[in-house]
Design a protein around this motif. Structure first.
Motif, PDB file in Angstrom:
ATOM      1  N   ASP A  20      16.907   4.768   0.767  1.00 28.68           N
ATOM      2  CA  ASP A  20      16.391   4.406   2.080  1.00 28.68           C
ATOM      3  C   ASP A  20      15.020   5.058   2.195  1.00 28.68           C
ATOM      4  O   ASP A  20      14.907   6.291   2.245  1.00 28.68           O
ATOM      5  CB  ASP A  20      17.327   4.931   3.168  1.00 28.68           C
ATOM      6  N   LEU A  21      13.969   4.261   2.213  1.00 30.67           N
ATOM      7  CA  LEU A  21      12.612   4.797   2.194  1.00 30.67           C
ATOM      8  C   LEU A  21      12.154   5.328   3.542  1.00 30.67           C
ATOM      9  O   LEU A  21      11.058   5.906   3.632  1.00 30.67           O
ATOM     10  CB  LEU A  21      11.629   3.727   1.705  1.00 30.67           C
ATOM     11  N   LYS A  22      12.957   5.137   4.560  1.00 27.99           N
ATOM     12  CA  LYS A  22      12.645   5.659   5.907  1.00 27.99           C
ATOM     13  C   LYS A  22      11.287   5.163   6.403  1.00 27.99           C
ATOM     14  O   LYS A  22      10.549   5.876   7.093  1.00 27.99           O
ATOM     15  CB  LYS A  22      12.668   7.191   5.894  1.00 27.99           C
ATOM     16  N   GLY A  23      10.941   3.931   5.998  1.00 32.35           N
ATOM     17  CA  GLY A  23       9.677   3.352   6.431  1.00 32.35           C
ATOM     18  C   GLY A  23       8.469   3.853   5.676  1.00 32.35           C
ATOM     19  O   GLY A  23       7.334   3.502   6.019  1.00 32.35           O
ATOM     20  N   LYS A  24       8.675   4.668   4.636  1.00 33.93           N
ATOM     21  CA  LYS A  24       7.563   5.209   3.860  1.00 33.93           C
ATOM     22  C   LYS A  24       7.050   4.156   2.863  1.00 33.93           C
ATOM     23  O   LYS A  24       7.804   3.327   2.360  1.00 33.93           O
ATOM     24  CB  LYS A  24       8.001   6.456   3.091  1.00 33.93           C
ATOM     25  N   LYS A  25       5.757   4.235   2.572  1.00 32.58           N
ATOM     26  CA  LYS A  25       5.121   3.357   1.589  1.00 32.58           C
ATOM     27  C   LYS A  25       4.934   4.158   0.309  1.00 32.58           C
ATOM     28  O   LYS A  25       4.326   5.234   0.325  1.00 32.58           O
ATOM     29  CB  LYS A  25       3.778   2.863   2.114  1.00 32.58           C
ATOM     30  N   VAL A  26       5.445   3.618  -0.816  1.00 36.56           N
ATOM     31  CA  VAL A  26       5.459   4.346  -2.085  1.00 36.56           C
ATOM     32  C   VAL A  26       4.777   3.521  -3.171  1.00 36.56           C
ATOM     33  O   VAL A  26       4.951   2.299  -3.236  1.00 36.56           O
ATOM     34  CB  VAL A  26       6.907   4.677  -2.524  1.00 36.56           C
ATOM     35  N   VAL A  27       3.995   4.194  -4.031  1.00 39.97           N
ATOM     36  CA  VAL A  27       3.410   3.535  -5.201  1.00 39.97           C
ATOM     37  C   VAL A  27       3.874   4.256  -6.456  1.00 39.97           C
ATOM     38  O   VAL A  27       3.924   5.488  -6.493  1.00 39.97           O
ATOM     39  CB  VAL A  27       1.863   3.508  -5.127  1.00 39.97           C
ATOM     40  N   VAL A  28       4.225   3.489  -7.468  1.00 40.15           N
ATOM     41  CA  VAL A  28       4.575   4.016  -8.790  1.00 40.15           C
ATOM     42  C   VAL A  28       3.450   3.612  -9.730  1.00 40.15           C
ATOM     43  O   VAL A  28       3.253   2.435 -10.011  1.00 40.15           O
ATOM     44  CB  VAL A  28       5.914   3.443  -9.295  1.00 40.15           C
ATOM     45  N   ALA A  29       2.675   4.614 -10.207  1.00 40.42           N
ATOM     46  CA  ALA A  29       1.457   4.314 -10.975  1.00 40.42           C
ATOM     47  C   ALA A  29       1.358   5.214 -12.200  1.00 40.42           C
ATOM     48  O   ALA A  29       1.111   6.389 -12.077  1.00 40.42           O
ATOM     49  CB  ALA A  29       0.226   4.526 -10.083  1.00 40.42           C
ATOM     50  N   ALA A  30       1.542   4.640 -13.327  1.00 40.29           N
ATOM     51  CA  ALA A  30       1.862   3.267 -13.653  1.00 40.29           C
ATOM     52  C   ALA A  30       2.934   3.300 -14.741  1.00 40.29           C
ATOM     53  O   ALA A  30       3.145   4.325 -15.390  1.00 40.29           O
ATOM     54  CB  ALA A  30       0.625   2.532 -14.173  1.00 40.29           C
ATOM     55  N   ILE A  31       3.559   2.160 -14.973  1.00 34.20           N
ATOM     56  CA  ILE A  31       4.533   2.042 -16.063  1.00 34.20           C
ATOM     57  C   ILE A  31       3.924   1.170 -17.154  1.00 34.20           C
ATOM     58  O   ILE A  31       3.423   0.077 -16.892  1.00 34.20           O
ATOM     59  CB  ILE A  31       5.855   1.436 -15.558  1.00 34.20           C
ATOM     60  N   LEU A  32       3.962   1.672 -18.388  1.00 33.15           N
ATOM     61  CA  LEU A  32       3.429   0.929 -19.522  1.00 33.15           C
ATOM     62  C   LEU A  32       4.453  -0.096 -20.000  1.00 33.15           C
ATOM     63  O   LEU A  32       5.554   0.260 -20.422  1.00 33.15           O
ATOM     64  CB  LEU A  32       3.075   1.889 -20.665  1.00 33.15           C
TER      65      LEU A  32
END
Length: 474
Positions: free
Chosen positions: A318-330
């Protein structure tokens, strides 16, 4: 006075099974390469004619192929065969390993010694995380390693060694460094230089350098994820002349003993949590941005950048309305599929190369948010090493790359087409957080994840180290 300059830099992690080929390196030759080296202006300012060879640099990764190593090293040797020089200045890492060759630095220095005059000194800049082969201090005369981690003093080291090289040439001195191994290996995440005990070790380095007769003193932390006999911490002392050799030997032994005596004090100074706990803590934090570093898959330490573990766990939260970026996957295959689409289109792709359980594929479905460049280790130099596509899955943005470089600066996000200010949480492939991101982070959490740069090195299988070696052997 004619001095050849060269830069050939890569850090090898033997637990990364993917080899580094020619395409992994940024290559500049001639005047273009010379201008990327800070030593150039110093040498020219002291009246030397600078003879350029190459500037070749790659991010940390697996071992380098023999073909790639010979391609670059031959360029250096070919220049030295053509040009008469009075000295050679090099910036090398110290932990580059080559398939069927071993230590790149030792092999390169042997080859250089075969083609330059015997009396010509060699100056070398090395990384703080260098695993120097025993032959390196027998072949290079002036050696200075970085004194900072994260590294911010590379240019200073270049300038210092340039001045010392000119001095040695003018005085016709070819000195021999003293080298002493310290039988321990320590991950860089336990030895950032603003923390103890390495801060005190480096203070002693500076004190020893004030002694009459001592030109340079170096403490090398080593690179923990290279399973080779030359992997260890070490001390290297450069005397002013041969008459100070005995003093240099004493300094080396004292400093090595001091460093080893403090071995149990090398601990994590960052907030370190397990993978699950890291995500929970990040999502609970009120400040922004929070950075979570995927330390086991740390591409700045030599891991490949393929792990999907944190993304898979994140997608169940549950992200609780947070904005998340995953940087980066090869994942080159997934990148190619995404690159065929236009920004704004709906896309779906499996991300994860399925090399092992940590890189198990995960379905990513959403809008293609951005396309952009993947920047190299020093993004300020605008070295583009690959490309990225970002898929937005609502509150999670996933950056898919065709190369293994890490997002270490704000410019990495900008050139990818993203704004770091849009995110509450950023997950990046690092161990300790690099300086520019640390400066804007409200919190840094180092996730103790599995991978080629596993920070719990006691769990890694080493077969080729010199033994006994702390902390593997208590």
């Amino acid at each position: 006075m004619r001095i050849a300059v060269g830069y050939f830099y890569q850090e090898s992690t033997t637990f990364n099974p993917f080899l580094m080929d020619r395409g992994a390196f940024t290559l500049l030759e001639g005047e273009a390469g010379k201008e990327r080296i800070s030593a150039t202006k110093v040498l020219e300012g002291l009246g030397a004619e600078v003879v350029p060879t190459i500037f070749a640099s790659a991010i940390s990764g697996g071992c380098v192929t023999k073909e790639a190593y010979r391609f670059f090293s031959d360029k250096i040797i070919d220049v030295l065969k053509r040009e008469k020089v009075d000295g050679v200045w090099l910036h090398l890492h110290g932990s580059m390993e080559v398939v069927d060759v071993g230590s790149a630095e030792a092999d390169l220095l042997r080859r250089i010694r075969e083609v330059i005059p015997k009396e010509a000194p060699i100056a070398m800049v090395a990384d703080l995380h260098a695993n120097l082969h025993d032959d390196v201090p027998k072949l290079a005369n002036i050696i200075r390693s970085y004194r900072t981690a994260p590294h911010v003093d590379q240019e200073e080291c270049e300038r210092v060694t340039a001045k010392l090289l000119v001095k040695c040439i003018e005085k016709k001195r070819v000195v021999t460094p003293v080298f002493k191994r310290v039988m321990m290996i320590t991950p860089g995440e336990k030895s950032t230089t603003d923390t103890e005990p390495i801060r005190s070790i480096l203070e002693k380095v500076r004190e020893y350098e004030k002694l009459e007769g001592i030109m340079q003193v170096n403490y090398l932390n080593g690179h923990a994820w290279t399973d080779r006999p030359n992997t260890s911490a070490a001390v290297l002392v450069v005397p002013e002349s041969d008459e100070y050799q005995e003093l240099a030997q004493r300094v080396a032994e004292e400093l090595a003993d001091y460093a080893f005596s403090r071995r149990e004090e090398f601990v994590f100074h960052q907030l370190t949590l397990g993978p699950e706990e890291s995500l929970d803590r990040a999502l609970a934090e009120e400040g922004r941005p929070v950075f979570v570093t995927d330390s086991g898959d740390n591409t700045t330490g030599g891991a490949p950048g393929i792990n999907t573990l944190l993304l898979r766990k994140l997608m169940k939260k549950d992200l609780k309305g947070k904005k998340v970026v995953v940087a980066a996957i090869l994942d080159k295959g997934a990148y190619e599929k995404l690159a065929c689409h236009e920004v704004g289109e709906q896309v779906a792709v499996d991300v994860g190369i399925n090399h092992d359980r940590d890189s198990f594929p995960v379905r990513v479905e959403g809008i293609l948010k951005a396309k952009g460049d993947l920047m190299g280790y020093y993004s300020s130099k605008n070295d583009v090493t690959g490309h990225v596509c970002t898929v937005s899955m609502g509150d999670i943005d996933v950056v898919v790359a065709n190369g293994g470089d890490s997002f270490t600066t704000v410019n990495h996000f900008t050139r990818a087409g993203l704004d770091i200010n849009d995110y509450d949480v950023a997950i990046v492939k690092q161990g300790y957080l690099f300086a520019e991101l640390a400066a804007i982070a409200s919190l840094h959490i180092m996730a103790l994840t599995p991978g080629a740069c596993n920070l719990i090195i006691e769990d890694m299988e080493f077969h080729n180290l010199l033994r006994p070696m702390y902390p593997l052997d208590k």
